[in-house]
Design a protein around this motif. Structure first.
Motif, PDB file in Angstrom:
ATOM      1  N   MET A 200      38.989 -73.005  -7.086  1.00  0.00           N
ATOM      2  CA  MET A 200      38.773 -72.266  -5.229  1.00  0.00           C
ATOM      3  C   MET A 200      39.127 -73.075  -4.579  1.00  0.00           C
ATOM      4  SD  MET A 200      37.545 -69.647  -4.963  1.00  0.00           S
ATOM      5  CE  MET A 200      36.892 -70.203  -3.162  1.00  0.00           C
ATOM      6  N   ALA A 201      39.379 -74.653  -5.298  1.00  0.00           N
ATOM      7  CA  ALA A 201      39.619 -75.658  -4.479  1.00  0.00           C
ATOM      8  C   ALA A 201      41.050 -76.037  -4.436  1.00  0.00           C
ATOM      9  CB  ALA A 201      38.634 -77.303  -5.079  1.00  0.00           C
ATOM     10  N   GLU A 202      41.814 -75.412  -5.177  1.00  0.00           N
ATOM     11  CA  GLU A 202      42.991 -75.063  -5.320  1.00  0.00           C
ATOM     12  C   GLU A 202      43.902 -73.788  -3.993  1.00  0.00           C
ATOM     13  OE1 GLU A 202      45.434 -74.707  -8.509  1.00  0.00           O
ATOM     14  OE2 GLU A 202      44.372 -76.623  -9.677  1.00  0.00           O
ATOM     15  N   ILE A 203      42.524 -73.158  -4.094  1.00  0.00           N
ATOM     16  CA  ILE A 203      43.108 -71.879  -2.913  1.00  0.00           C
ATOM     17  C   ILE A 203      42.239 -71.996  -2.172  1.00  0.00           C
ATOM     18  CG2 ILE A 203      42.461 -69.774  -2.297  1.00  0.00           C
ATOM     19  CD1 ILE A 203      41.650 -68.877  -5.064  1.00  0.00           C
ATOM     20  N   GLU A 204      41.780 -73.379  -2.063  1.00  0.00           N
ATOM     21  CA  GLU A 204      40.835 -73.720  -0.250  1.00  0.00           C
ATOM     22  C   GLU A 204      42.300 -74.415   0.269  1.00  0.00           C
ATOM     23  OE1 GLU A 204      38.324 -74.241   3.328  1.00  0.00           O
ATOM     24  OE2 GLU A 204      38.379 -73.098   1.469  1.00  0.00           O
ATOM     25  N   GLU A 205      42.930 -75.687  -0.263  1.00  0.00           N
ATOM     26  CA  GLU A 205      43.539 -76.133  -0.659  1.00  0.00           C
ATOM     27  C   GLU A 205      45.479 -75.817   0.035  1.00  0.00           C
ATOM     28  OE1 GLU A 205      45.246 -79.637   0.513  1.00  0.00           O
ATOM     29  OE2 GLU A 205      43.690 -79.486  -0.152  1.00  0.00           O
ATOM     30  N   VAL A 206      45.615 -74.278  -0.440  1.00  0.00           N
ATOM     31  CA  VAL A 206      46.813 -73.524  -0.393  1.00  0.00           C
ATOM     32  C   VAL A 206      46.390 -72.993   1.269  1.00  0.00           C
ATOM     33  CG1 VAL A 206      47.944 -71.544  -0.806  1.00  0.00           C
ATOM     34  CG2 VAL A 206      47.503 -72.987  -2.460  1.00  0.00           C
ATOM     35  N   MET A 207      45.328 -72.716   1.076  1.00  0.00           N
ATOM     36  CA  MET A 207      44.642 -72.018   3.062  1.00  0.00           C
ATOM     37  C   MET A 207      45.157 -72.835   3.736  1.00  0.00           C
ATOM     38  SD  MET A 207      41.752 -69.409   3.376  1.00  0.00           S
ATOM     39  CE  MET A 207      40.403 -71.188   4.183  1.00  0.00           C
ATOM     40  N   LYS A 208      44.280 -73.971   3.339  1.00  0.00           N
ATOM     41  CA  LYS A 208      44.807 -75.316   4.446  1.00  0.00           C
ATOM     42  C   LYS A 208      46.300 -74.980   5.509  1.00  0.00           C
ATOM     43  CE  LYS A 208      40.596 -77.538   3.985  1.00  0.00           C
ATOM     44  NZ  LYS A 208      39.699 -78.655   3.043  1.00  0.00           N
ATOM     45  N   ASP A 232      50.517 -64.275   8.804  1.00  0.00           N
ATOM     46  CA  ASP A 232      50.231 -63.049   7.601  1.00  0.00           C
ATOM     47  C   ASP A 232      49.836 -63.527   5.781  1.00  0.00           C
ATOM     48  OD1 ASP A 232      50.508 -61.192   8.875  1.00  0.00           O
ATOM     49  OD2 ASP A 232      52.526 -60.681   8.367  1.00  0.00           O
ATOM     50  N   ILE A 233      50.628 -65.141   5.760  1.00  0.00           N
ATOM     51  CA  ILE A 233      50.899 -65.776   4.479  1.00  0.00           C
ATOM     52  C   ILE A 233      48.997 -66.429   4.568  1.00  0.00           C
ATOM     53  CG2 ILE A 233      50.979 -67.543   3.392  1.00  0.00           C
ATOM     54  CD1 ILE A 233      53.633 -67.391   4.478  1.00  0.00           C
ATOM     55  N   ALA A 234      48.838 -66.792   5.584  1.00  0.00           N
ATOM     56  CA  ALA A 234      47.505 -67.744   5.730  1.00  0.00           C
ATOM     57  C   ALA A 234      46.349 -66.406   6.106  1.00  0.00           C
ATOM     58  CB  ALA A 234      47.281 -68.562   7.025  1.00  0.00           C
ATOM     59  N   HIS A 238      43.483 -65.901   2.803  1.00  0.00           N
ATOM     60  CA  HIS A 238      42.559 -66.022   2.962  1.00  0.00           C
ATOM     61  C   HIS A 238      41.376 -64.948   2.778  1.00  0.00           C
ATOM     62  CE1 HIS A 238      38.368 -66.587   5.206  1.00  0.00           C
ATOM     63  NE2 HIS A 238      38.774 -65.413   5.946  1.00  0.00           N
ATOM     64  N   GLU A 239      42.372 -63.249   2.574  1.00  0.00           N
ATOM     65  CA  GLU A 239      41.488 -62.553   1.746  1.00  0.00           C
ATOM     66  C   GLU A 239      41.437 -62.453   0.106  1.00  0.00           C
ATOM     67  OE1 GLU A 239      40.329 -59.735   2.980  1.00  0.00           O
ATOM     68  OE2 GLU A 239      40.459 -60.955   5.631  1.00  0.00           O
ATOM     69  N   ILE A 240      42.301 -63.324  -0.157  1.00  0.00           N
ATOM     70  CA  ILE A 240      42.253 -63.657  -1.509  1.00  0.00           C
ATOM     71  C   ILE A 240      41.144 -64.745  -2.072  1.00  0.00           C
ATOM     72  CG2 ILE A 240      43.569 -64.774  -4.092  1.00  0.00           C
ATOM     73  CD1 ILE A 240      45.876 -64.114  -2.343  1.00  0.00           C
ATOM     74  N   LYS A 241      40.884 -65.754  -1.157  1.00  0.00           N
ATOM     75  CA  LYS A 241      39.397 -66.483  -1.150  1.00  0.00           C
ATOM     76  C   LYS A 241      38.302 -65.167  -1.306  1.00  0.00           C
ATOM     77  CE  LYS A 241      36.756 -70.140   0.627  1.00  0.00           C
ATOM     78  NZ  LYS A 241      36.944 -71.416   2.377  1.00  0.00           N
ATOM     79  N   LYS A 242      38.227 -64.663  -0.376  1.00  0.00           N
ATOM     80  CA  LYS A 242      36.968 -63.522  -0.421  1.00  0.00           C
ATOM     81  C   LYS A 242      36.824 -62.930  -1.674  1.00  0.00           C
ATOM     82  CE  LYS A 242      37.495 -62.137   4.078  1.00  0.00           C
ATOM     83  NZ  LYS A 242      37.411 -61.384   4.950  1.00  0.00           N
ATOM     84  N   ASP A 243      38.056 -62.312  -1.798  1.00  0.00           N
ATOM     85  CA  ASP A 243      38.477 -61.686  -3.664  1.00  0.00           C
ATOM     86  C   ASP A 243      37.740 -62.375  -4.496  1.00  0.00           C
ATOM     87  OD1 ASP A 243      38.736 -59.032  -1.958  1.00  0.00           O
ATOM     88  OD2 ASP A 243      40.722 -59.581  -2.744  1.00  0.00           O
TER      89      ASP A 243
END
Length: 422
Positions: A200-208, A232-234, A238-243
């Protein structure tokens, strides 16, 4: 239809049981195994009306006995005299059992045995009175019939208790099996959840970073298509993170619901693993010996994570010896000053020296399926190292020699676990 089938089944069993007998008192009166079988079957087929069973047995068993007698005697009249009273015995037994046990609202083993004795004795009295006439039934015959009923009732009691104990053993064995599978499944869930939370931390970093890229493109004079693409990528990240969060919460709820065991001692953990792994080896017909040696005992709060560590290392060891004759996997748990030490060794294929520096890297794997072309995820040892170092504040090391085997050593401070057990 089901009750009818059960009734016929019992009648056939009684007919077969009647073949095992001894003669007693008058001609044709026999002491048979069937009157031990009959109450036992009536006890376990509670839905079957005993009157129907008695009448069915009173037809099937005498007919079967008549056929057997005809082979030797050839005298139909004599066979009739010998067999006809059996009909009244079974008819009487069914009626008596209905009155003394079947129609009762509260049933227990005591009332069942009392009913078995009463039905046996009274039905024998009916049969004997037909064979000899009531006037010829002296006190010795009555005493004999009481003794027969007592002995057969004792045999019935022994059989019923034996069956109940065997059923209890099977249920206990089944519960233990399900419990072991539950613990192993929950351990797998917990380790997957742990790894997903780490990601999750890595996903959060990618989103930022993706949102920062969108802002940078928006503030500069970049093409509109590039701006929309970065947005669109952002959004997608974000949707991937929520899922991802929904999946993690679902797995956490499942694992929490499946087991409320908050603490286990290390010997119980190893025992569960030992039984499960031995079943796996036997099921897959592998030539592997497991040797578990737990020299200390202590409580483990995060037992699912420790179980996951062992599962991964033991499974790796077994896979390394699958094609080997007389593979040996050893698990030793001991203590040294302020640490508990865990050794997991095998005499399998070993690890290449060039690969030793990469075995803990996520995604690294040497397991390749030639048939499907699939390569394993390679998170096993990465997860093990992460759990040992971050969850248990310990250290893991490995020594391996190609074609000779591998030894993993884990040191975990005693203070991480619960109290020592003796």
């Amino acid at each position: 239809m089901k009750k009818f089938k059960h009734t016929i089944f019992i009648a056939v069993c009684i007919a077969i049981g009647a073949l095992f007998h001894i003669n007693y008192y008058s001609q044709g009166f026999i002491i048979t195994l069937s009157i031990i079988i009959l109450p036992v079957l009536l006890y376990y087929y509670e839905d079957v009306n005993p009157i129907g069973v008695g009448f069915a047995s009173g037809i099937v068993s005498p007919v079967f006995r008549s056929i057997v007698l005809y082979i030797t005697i050839k005298d139909i009249h004599q066979i009739y005299i010998m067999v006809m009273p059996d009909v009244f015995f079974y008819f009487s037994y069914g009626i008596f059992f209905y009155l003394f046990y079947y129609r009762k609202t509260e049933k227990n083993l005591t009332s069942f045995i009392a009913a078995s004795f009463s039905c046996d004795f009274l039905s024998n009295v009916v049969e004997m009175s037909i064979r000899t006439g009531i006037v010829d039934m002296d006190i010795e015959i009555i005493k004999g019939l009481i003794l027969i009923a007592l002995l057969r009732s004792a045999a019935v009691l022994g059989i019923v208790i034996g069956i109940k104990r065997y059923q209890s053993f099977l249920i206990k064995d089944e519960h233990e099996f399900r419990y072991r599978r539950l613990m192993m499944l929950t351990a797998s869930f917990k380790s997957e959840i742990y790894f997903m939370n780490k990601n999750m931390a890595e996903i959060e970093e990618v989103m930022k970073k993706s949102y920062f890229a969108y802002k940078t493109i928006s503030e500069n004079n970049y093409p509109e298509e590039l701006k929309n693409l970065s947005l669109d990528i952002a959004k997608n990240v974000h949707e991937i993170k929520k899922d991802y969060i929904r999946v993690i919460k679902g797995l956490e709820e499942m694992s929490e619901d499946k087991s409320d065991v908050s603490c286990m001692n290390i010997k119980d953990i190893i025992k569960i693993l030992e039984i499960d792994m031995k079943e796996y080896i036997a099921r897959n017909k592998l030539d592997i010996i497991l040797n578990f040696n737990v020299k200390v005992n202590f409580d483990v709060k995060d037992h699912f994570y420790l179980m996951s560590v062992f599962m991964n290392l033991i499974n790796n060891g077994i896979e390394a010896m699958e094609n080997k004759k007389r593979g040996i996997l050893k698990v030793l748990i001991d203590e040294y000053t302020n640490d508990y030490v865990f050794y997991i060794s095998d005499n399998g294929m070993g690890i290449k020296k060039d690969n030793l520096d990469y075995i803990y890297n996520p995604g690294f794997s040497t397991k390749f399926d030639k048939d499907t072309g699939n390569i394993e995820r390679g998170i096993g040892l990465a997860l093990v190292k992460d759990l040992v170092e971050n969850k248990f504040k310990g250290k893991i090391s490995v020594k391996s020699e190609l074609n000779k085997g591998t030894v993993f050593t884990i040191n975990i401070p005693k203070e991480v676990f619960g109290r020592d057990l003796f």
